[in-house]
Design a protein around this motif. Structure first.
Motif, PDB file in Angstrom:
ATOM      1  N   ARG A  24       0.817  -1.213   0.000  1.00  0.00           N
ATOM      2  CA  ARG A  24       0.000   0.000   0.000  1.00  0.00           C
ATOM      3  C   ARG A  24       0.852   1.265   0.000  1.00  0.00           C
ATOM      4  O   ARG A  24       0.506   2.264  -0.662  1.00  0.00           O
ATOM      5  N   ARG A  25       1.987   1.248   0.668  1.00  0.00           N
ATOM      6  CA  ARG A  25       2.807   2.459   0.762  1.00  0.00           C
ATOM      7  C   ARG A  25       3.421   2.877  -0.569  1.00  0.00           C
ATOM      8  O   ARG A  25       3.937   4.004  -0.693  1.00  0.00           O
ATOM      9  N   SER A  29      -2.514   6.910  -3.071  1.00  0.00           N
ATOM     10  CA  SER A  29      -3.830   6.905  -2.426  1.00  0.00           C
ATOM     11  C   SER A  29      -4.335   5.479  -2.268  1.00  0.00           C
ATOM     12  O   SER A  29      -3.838   4.546  -2.925  1.00  0.00           O
ATOM     13  N   ARG A  30      -5.306   5.329  -1.392  1.00  0.00           N
ATOM     14  CA  ARG A  30      -5.943   4.032  -1.194  1.00  0.00           C
ATOM     15  C   ARG A  30      -6.651   3.575  -2.462  1.00  0.00           C
ATOM     16  O   ARG A  30      -6.627   2.393  -2.820  1.00  0.00           O
ATOM     17  N   THR A  31      -7.278   4.504  -3.171  1.00  0.00           N
ATOM     18  CA  THR A  31      -7.987   4.177  -4.411  1.00  0.00           C
ATOM     19  C   THR A  31      -7.031   3.620  -5.451  1.00  0.00           C
ATOM     20  O   THR A  31      -7.333   2.624  -6.122  1.00  0.00           O
ATOM     21  N   TYR A  33      -4.246   2.092  -4.933  1.00  0.00           N
ATOM     22  CA  TYR A  33      -3.840   0.758  -4.491  1.00  0.00           C
ATOM     23  C   TYR A  33      -4.910  -0.281  -4.834  1.00  0.00           C
ATOM     24  O   TYR A  33      -4.608  -1.357  -5.375  1.00  0.00           O
ATOM     25  N   LEU A  34      -6.165   0.025  -4.535  1.00  0.00           N
ATOM     26  CA  LEU A  34      -7.258  -0.913  -4.796  1.00  0.00           C
ATOM     27  C   LEU A  34      -7.436  -1.148  -6.293  1.00  0.00           C
ATOM     28  O   LEU A  34      -7.714  -2.280  -6.725  1.00  0.00           O
ATOM     29  N   GLU A  37      -4.783  -3.517  -7.454  1.00  0.00           N
ATOM     30  CA  GLU A  37      -5.129  -4.889  -7.077  1.00  0.00           C
ATOM     31  C   GLU A  37      -6.100  -5.503  -8.083  1.00  0.00           C
ATOM     32  O   GLU A  37      -5.953  -6.660  -8.495  1.00  0.00           O
ATOM     33  N   GLU A  58      -8.830  -7.311   2.196  1.00  0.00           N
ATOM     34  CA  GLU A  58      -8.650  -5.913   2.563  1.00  0.00           C
ATOM     35  C   GLU A  58      -9.775  -5.498   3.504  1.00  0.00           C
ATOM     36  O   GLU A  58     -10.820  -6.163   3.592  1.00  0.00           O
ATOM     37  N   GLU A  60     -11.835  -3.194   3.118  1.00  0.00           N
ATOM     38  CA  GLU A  60     -13.043  -2.916   2.339  1.00  0.00           C
ATOM     39  C   GLU A  60     -13.887  -4.153   2.091  1.00  0.00           C
ATOM     40  O   GLU A  60     -15.083  -4.046   1.793  1.00  0.00           O
ATOM     41  N   ARG A 361     -13.650  -3.698  -4.906  1.00  0.00           N
ATOM     42  CA  ARG A 361     -13.124  -4.985  -4.495  1.00  0.00           C
ATOM     43  C   ARG A 361     -13.626  -6.082  -5.424  1.00  0.00           C
ATOM     44  O   ARG A 361     -14.762  -6.050  -5.896  1.00  0.00           O
TER      45      ARG A 361
END
Length: 492
Positions: A24-25, A29-31, A33-34, A37, A58, A60, A361
């Motif tokens: 993730r780092r 942003s989280r978006t 990263y998702l 994935e 995750e 989510e 997801r």
């Protein structure tokens, strides 16, 4: 140059999920990263997909799993209660059968199929639009097991012939968008009315206002901060807290335990359904209803896949829901569940897919968690009381299903070419029902009489009018046979 490009693309698509995964780092942003994935996943159809090798869990994933569990309890209870009423069965029977159905769904299908064997197949949920027809089915001499087996048979035939994918490809964006707007609006109004009716019934009408008002504010803020995936657990929690604080009566009544597991008990002459095993005349009686149930699948499944297409990045095409595979799993689940003794009628699981797509997801991780939650709820018992309590139930359906349906439909009708088709499908659906509206508008749209004229002219004769016309004729004939056309008595 072309050869080099083809080799590069081929190599990229054959890289494993684990080799492409980044922490993730590494993302801004989280978006991001998702979405990464989603783009690197490559699920295997009808082969083993393992957690941490082919996908990860995750935070989510908890949201669609929780939403799906709430939705499962609510919808299966509604279906079983619709059967139980005309048959004179008790509320205790309904609770027992719902718990049994949740174990069947979780252990035999949700985890096994959508979580491990085919992550492109959405979870097999509950067929809500069939609930109003269940008293007619019983009145016509139908049998729950006979209906389930016939639905499974017709659904499997549609899946094997790729009929679900074909009908989805023949349905334009305008028709899909209008259908989503109609389903979302009707469902939204019905849930608000039901919540206010519950509040008035306990002599506390102000609770209904407070719950709905807080839900509107919460949903607006979550939309503003792009966190709508939290709407179901947060909305249900707020509704629960407000209703209790304002003095609404609530008590736990379902105790922990394991339901009866033997088909002989459920299909005994004096136990369970108290109907015995079905005979030939039962299958004949339910055939028109089974055809209609499977016909309703296509617009339902299309609506759920649309949410993935709207929320996933373009590179995530490999994780999109496969309509035909979902129909196959739903068909097998329906047949097996009915034979074992369950009363559920199966369709694509909307209370799972919609929040999962909004949360960006894929299907499998949340499916495994959904299975675990369903087992816990079925055995523990107490969560079932919370899930079916009016404030929790109505708010979960409003923010988790009907508002997203409405929003997605409006997104799909922004093009003026789509507005006319959307208007016609809404009009025709209000006149009869969504199946009639979808099949009629698909025919008119593909003929080029409404909507995008150029699209209709570009279709071959088979797709332009033969398949849509046959679909419309079969469905209208089935509805006429069982008395679903306004002002026309049942032909059978």
């Amino acid at each position: 140059m072309t050869i080099i490009k083809e080799i590069t693309v081929s190599d990229a698509t054959t890289q494993s999920y684990r080799s492409q995964r980044r922490p993730r780092r590494s993302f801004d942003s989280r978006t991001a990263y998702l979405e990464h994935e989603l783009s690197i996943m490559s699920p295997k159809r009808w082969r083993l997909n393992l957690p941490f090798r082919d996908y990860h869990f995750e935070l989510e994933d908890l949201v669609p799993a929780l939403a799906a569990t709430i939705g499962k309890i609510v919808m299966v209870a509604a279906v079983v209660a619709a059967f139980a009423g005309p048959l004179g069965l008790s509320s205790e029977f309904v609770v027992e059968n719902v718990r049994f159905e949740m174990l069947i769904a979780a252990l035999l299908f949700v985890i096994l199929f959508s979580g491990l064997l085919n992550p492109n197949a959405n979870l097999a949920g509950t067929h809500g639009p069939m609930i109003p027809l269940i008293p007619l089915i019983i009145g016509a001499g139908g049998h729950p097991m006979a209906l389930g087996i016939m639905v499974g048979l017709f659904g499997l035939l549609l899946s094997i012939t790729k009929g679900g994918t074909k009908l989805m490809s023949l349905t334009s964006e305008g028709v899909r968008g209008g259908l989503l707007i109609y389903l979302g609006a009707v469902g939204l109004f019905s849930q608000v009315k039901a919540l206010n009716g519950w509040a008035d019934g306990i002599g506390m009408g102000h609770i209904g206002f407070a719950v709905i008002f807080s839900t509107v504010l919460m949903y607006a803020l979550l939309a503003r901060f792009k966190m709508r995936w939290l709407s179901i657990p947060l909305g249900s929690g707020i509704a629960l807290a407000i209703a209790l604080l304002l003095g609404a009566p609530f008590e736990f009544v379902t105790e922990p335990g394991i339901p009866h597991l033997s088909p002989s008990y459920w299909w005994g002459a004096d136990t369970g359904w108290q109907m015995g095993w079905p005979e030939l005349h039962h299958f004949v009686a339910v055939a028109p209803f089974a055809i209609l149930a499977v016909a309703m699948w296509s617009p339902d499944f299309m609506g759920h896949r649309v949410f993935q297409e709207l929320n996933y990045p373009e590179k995530a095409h490999r994780v999109l829901m496969n309509v035909d595979d979902t129909m196959a799993v739903a068909s097998v689940r329906q047949t097996v569940g009915s034979i074992l003794g369950g009363g559920n009628l199966t369709s694509s699981w909307g209370t799972y897919m919609i929040p999962a797509a909004i949360a960006k997801r894929p299907i499998p991780a949340g499916a495994v968690l959904t299975g675990v939650f369903c087992v816990i709820a079925a055995i523990w018992g107490y969560p079932m009381d919370l899930a079916v309590w009016a404030p929790v139930l109505r708010v979960a359906l409003i923010v988790g299903v009907f508002l997203p349906l409405l929003e997605a439909g409006m997104q799909m009708t922004r093009d003026p070419k789509n507005c006319q088709s959307a208007g016609i499908v809404i009009f025709a659906s209000a006149f009869v029902n969504p199946v009639f509206g979808w099949s009629l508008t698909m025919l008119l749209d593909n003929l080029g009489l409404i909507g995008d004229k150029e699209r209709g002219n570009s279709l071959p004769h088979l797709d332009r009018w033969i398949i849509p016309a046959l679909t419309f004729i079969i469905l209208v004939g089935t509805m006429a046979a069982i008395g679903m056309l306004p002002g026309i008595p049942a032909l059978l």
